[in-house]
Enzyme design. Structure first.
Site, PDB file in Angstrom:
ATOM      1  N   GLU A 116       0.830  -1.209   0.000  1.00  0.00           N
ATOM      2  CA  GLU A 116       0.000   0.000   0.000  1.00  0.00           C
ATOM      3  C   GLU A 116       0.866   1.261   0.000  1.00  0.00           C
ATOM      4  O   GLU A 116       0.705   2.140   0.843  1.00  0.00           O
ATOM      5  CB  GLU A 116      -0.972  -0.031   1.186  1.00  0.00           C
ATOM      6  CG  GLU A 116      -1.900  -1.237   1.118  1.00  0.00           C
ATOM      7  CD  GLU A 116      -2.925  -1.306   2.242  1.00  0.00           C
ATOM      8  OE1 GLU A 116      -2.646  -0.803   3.342  1.00  0.00           O
ATOM      9  OE2 GLU A 116      -4.012  -1.865   1.993  1.00  0.00           O
TER      10      GLU A 116
ATOM     11  N   ASP B 100      -8.320  -9.190   4.030  1.00  0.00           N
ATOM     12  CA  ASP B 100      -8.122  -8.105   4.981  1.00  0.00           C
ATOM     13  C   ASP B 100      -9.232  -8.049   6.031  1.00  0.00           C
ATOM     14  O   ASP B 100     -10.111  -7.194   5.943  1.00  0.00           O
ATOM     15  CB  ASP B 100      -8.057  -6.785   4.203  1.00  0.00           C
ATOM     16  CG  ASP B 100      -7.515  -5.645   5.050  1.00  0.00           C
ATOM     17  OD1 ASP B 100      -7.038  -5.910   6.152  1.00  0.00           O
ATOM     18  OD2 ASP B 100      -7.577  -4.494   4.581  1.00  0.00           O
TER      19      ASP B 100
ATOM     20  N   GLU C 282     -12.646  -2.940  11.883  1.00  0.00           N
ATOM     21  CA  GLU C 282     -12.666  -2.129  10.667  1.00  0.00           C
ATOM     22  C   GLU C 282     -13.788  -2.527   9.710  1.00  0.00           C
ATOM     23  O   GLU C 282     -14.512  -1.676   9.203  1.00  0.00           O
ATOM     24  CB  GLU C 282     -11.314  -2.239   9.967  1.00  0.00           C
ATOM     25  CG  GLU C 282     -11.254  -1.491   8.646  1.00  0.00           C
ATOM     26  CD  GLU C 282      -9.870  -1.542   8.016  1.00  0.00           C
ATOM     27  OE1 GLU C 282      -8.940  -2.097   8.621  1.00  0.00           O
ATOM     28  OE2 GLU C 282      -9.726  -1.015   6.894  1.00  0.00           O
TER      29      GLU C 282
HETATM   30  C1  BDP Z   1      -6.134  -2.384   6.047  1.00  0.00           C
HETATM   31  C2  BDP Z   1      -6.451  -1.025   6.508  1.00  0.00           C
HETATM   32  C3  BDP Z   1      -5.322  -0.071   6.387  1.00  0.00           C
HETATM   33  C4  BDP Z   1      -4.070  -0.696   6.957  1.00  0.00           C
HETATM   34  C5  BDP Z   1      -3.794  -1.993   6.291  1.00  0.00           C
HETATM   35  C6  BDP Z   1      -2.653  -2.751   6.916  1.00  0.00           C
HETATM   36  O1  BDP Z   1      -7.558  -0.559   5.782  1.00  0.00           O
HETATM   37  O2  BDP Z   1      -5.686   1.084   7.062  1.00  0.00           O
HETATM   38  O3  BDP Z   1      -2.995   0.157   6.812  1.00  0.00           O
HETATM   39  O4  BDP Z   1      -4.887  -2.839   6.410  1.00  0.00           O
HETATM   40  O5  BDP Z   1      -2.921  -3.739   7.594  1.00  0.00           O
HETATM   41  O6  BDP Z   1      -7.023  -3.207   6.710  1.00  0.00           O
HETATM   42  O7  BDP Z   1      -1.506  -2.400   6.727  1.00  0.00           O
END
Ligand code: BDP
Length: 685
Positions: A292, A371, A399
């Site tokens: 990301e 996720d 989340e």
């Molecule tokens: C996702 C989230 C994000 C996190 C990412 C992570 O949306 O905010 O940074 O995972 O785990 O669930 O790095």
């Protein structure tokens, strides 16, 4: 404030017989050792007992016989009462570095809490207090406990500006306005909560390390970080930091972060030396790299073994660990290339590297391949890395599961993950044995989870989601505990022993995951949430974007074909028989059907229903159940404090209302897409 003390409230006991039974053992506390953690244990014992009994508990170094005392200490620490109760057997009790023994010795009139190390004494004290608070008899205790997992960690996703990524309970308790708070009282109270549930490690900053937080490992922040480490140290909790892989560049000191570059290696070595000077028991680094848009070794054509080993080498002389996250995927997917299926990514990246990581590197793997959805299969990486230390990553913060506005008790979900059979060493090779290190003899392993706390008065926003934090700690200590037992324990500690309250709250907790699942995304397909903030329904929110989170609904059917034969091949990442079970339409479990297969709406599930009818039914039922939760809660009026009653009541009302929005959005969408009407002809907007 209501809820602030969470499960450490220790309300005064009211039953006369019970008070008498406990008081018999509370003549004094015998403590002789000077260690910081034992001092914490003594203070906790004093606080807990004094509250429950309404007496003053004196600390002495020996006991005038007959008074009924509680002795705490290490087996070899010179506390005569400990030696008297455990004799030479203490050392043979196999309590390990963090376990403890509790024994009631009628003859000497002593309840002894003994351990090899001070940390064990602290856990033993919390255990005894828990027994007393939940109504257990302490007259004949003979307990030996040791944690199943050695790393029991919490990950804070807190940012230095005071915000918390995916935080639903207020701002950070650590930071504000780009500084570390000067008043860290709440951090200390948080340490108590963590230690009392059995946790022993914390990473105090977000895995997304932005520019400011890059400086956590520099002199600008280190004195304050050392202060935080000092607080956690008193509760036997080790401090870790998330680090920016590009730190040498970001701090302006080097022009590269290439892990094979000599200057980069020297930079991190010097950094580690500097860190350990200030925090001698520093735990190590937590790293999100090449994920990301975070920097990582890929930039230099290096892989994640190169990347993590370089950091591990720097930490090795100090005994530090590198916890390296496996949440690595292409977040700019081109859907035409099915081999880039996001679900495959972690396995594809890390499986080929098995055996190349240093002994002080641990791979932290999210429970599922996507996720933290309400329903996902278990990550196929568990069991696939026999030669690499691995640990579990759960998300306590909800989340994708209602964000502290909906109740979703996650312990049952985590239990399913831990009890999943990987077949790595034949039948009975459970995920819990991978992550506790026993299956492959890992040097380091355990649990991590993203915290759900913030500066809300009650820590977690929704009063009942404190149970997720507590339950996580208890499960990390012992994955064999049942979700219901943990729920009951938490409820009694929090609300006391009104049986009507206990049974209502436990059943609310235990039903909540399945209820949440039934009115949200169906049959394991996941997502369907509003982009970015991830709260509330948006069926196509992510469908036509690059994130790799598709459901592929059209007028004929839905679901993601992840079979080997015609799909992305993800199902083939599992060992047999899992690969075939998931990869074959007939044997794929209903709840994961759409994760693995694209099917027509008329496909008949094992339940006997068609997919489309299942969607309609579960969404109608989910709303009814959410409404029922509100009614059950409301029946507790007068039995629990008014503030908590109202706070949770408001959330249950919001959940029931919001569940309707989920129902209507999803049912309408599928009615229009499929053109197939509801067999029961209910109103669909
Ligand atoms: C996702 C989230 C994000 C996190 C990412 C992570 O949306 O905010 O940074 O995972 O785990 O669930 O790095």
């Amino acid at each position: 404030t209501i809820g602030y003390e969470a499960w450490l409230r220790y309300p005064q006991l009211t039953d006369v017989l019970r008070i008498e039974a406990v008081s018999r053992w509370s003549g004094c506390m015998i403590v002789t050792e000077a260690s910081e953690v034992i001092a914490t244990a003594a203070a906790e014992l004093k606080r807990g007992l004094e509250r429950m009994l309404g007496v003053t508990l004196a600390a002495r170094s020996s006991c005038d016989s007959g008074s009924g005392c509680i002795a705490i200490g290490t087996f070899s620490g010179g506390n005569e009462s400990i030696a008297r109760v455990f004799g030479d057997s203490g050392a043979q009790l196999d309590t390990g570095a963090e376990g403890f023994a509790i024994r009631t010795d009628a003859e000497s009139g002593i309840i002894a809490i003994g351990a090899e190390q001070p940390a064990g004494v602290l856990y033993g004290v919390f255990h005894l207090l828990r027994l007393i608070a939940t109504g257990a008899s302490i007259d004949e205790l003979d307990i030996v406990e040791r944690p199943v997992n050695t790393i029991r960690m919490i990950n804070q996703w807190d940012n230095i500006d005071g915000s918390v990524e995916r935080g639903y309970a207020g701002q950070s308790i650590f930071y504000e306005n780009n500084t570390i708070k000067s008043d860290l009282t709440r951090v200390e109270d948080y340490a108590r909560l963590l230690a009392s549930s059995g946790l022993n490690a914390i990473a105090i900053n977000n895995v997304n390390v932005h520019h400011h937080e890059t400086y956590f490992i520099t002199e600008r922040f280190l004195p304050d970080i050392a202060r935080i480490a000092g607080i956690f140290r008193r509760y036997a909790i080790k401090l870790f930091l998330s680090v920016n892989y590009a730190s040498p560049i970001e701090t302006g000191e080097l022009t590269t972060a290439d892990p094979l570059d000599a200057d980069v290696k020297a930079w991190w070595k010097a950094k580690a030396d500097e860190l350990y000077k200030v925090i001698p028991d520093f735990g190590g680094f937590l790293v999100k790299a090449d994920s990301e848009n975070r920097p990582g070794p890929f930039t230099y054509g290096r892989d994640h073994a190169d990347g993590s080993n370089m950091l591990a080498e720097a930490l090795l002389p100090h005994g530090g660990l590198v916890i390296w996250r496996c949440f690595v995927y292409n977040c700019k997917q081109d859907w035409r290339d099915r081999k880039t299926d996001r679900a495959r990514a972690a396995y594809d990246h890390f499986k080929p590297l098995d055996g190349r990581f240093m002994d002080n590197v641990i791979l932290q793997i999210k429970n599922g391949p996507m996720d933290f959805q309400v329903r996902e299969p278990v990550s196929p990486l568990f069991g696939a890395l026999p030669a690499t230390n691995c640990m579990m990553e759960f998300q306590i913060a909800q989340e994708y599961t209602g964000q502290a506005r909906h109740l979703c008790y996650l312990v049952p979900q985590w239990k399913e993950v831990l009890d999943f059979d990987t077949y790595a060493k034949g039948e009975g090779s459970y995920v819990k044995q991978v992550v506790d290190g026993s299956m492959f003899g890992y040097k380091h392993s355990g649990f991590a989870a993203v915290s759900n706390i913030g500066d809300n008065a009650n820590w977690t926003g929704h009063p009942l989601t404190q149970a997720n934090l507590y339950g996580y700690g208890r499960l990390a200590w012992n994955p064999e505990l049942s979700a219901a037992a943990i729920a009951e324990e938490w409820t009694r500690l929090t609300f006391g022993s009104d049986e009507h309250v206990v049974s209502t709250v436990v059943s609310l907790l235990m039903g909540s995951w399945s209820i949440y699942e039934s009115y949200t995304a169906p049959l394991g397909v996941g997502w369907m949430v509003s982009p970015n903030h991830h709260y509330g329904p948006d069926v196509d929110g992510y469908e036509y974007s690059k994130w790799g989170t598709y459901h592929f609904s059209d007028c004929k059917g839905m679901g993601v074909d992840r079979t080997l034969a015609t799909g992305t091949g993800y199902a083939g990442q599992y060992r047999e028989p899992n690969a075939s079970i998931y990869g074959t339409l007939e044997s794929c479990p209903d709840e994961l059907l759409l994760f693995f297969h694209h099917v027509p709406y008329t496909h008949v599930l094992h339940s006997g229903k068609t997919v489309i009818q299942h969607i309609y039914d579960t969404h109608f039922e989910g709303v009814e159940q959410a409404e029922q939760m509100l009614r059950s809660w409301n029946e507790l009026e007068g039995r629990i404090d008014t503030e908590t009653f109202k706070l949770a009541g408001d959330r249950f009302a919001e959940q029931a209302e919001h569940a309707k929005e989920w129902r209507d959005r999803i049912n309408t969408y599928y009615l229009r897409k499929s053109g197939i009407s509801d067999a029961l002809d209910r109103t669909i907007y």
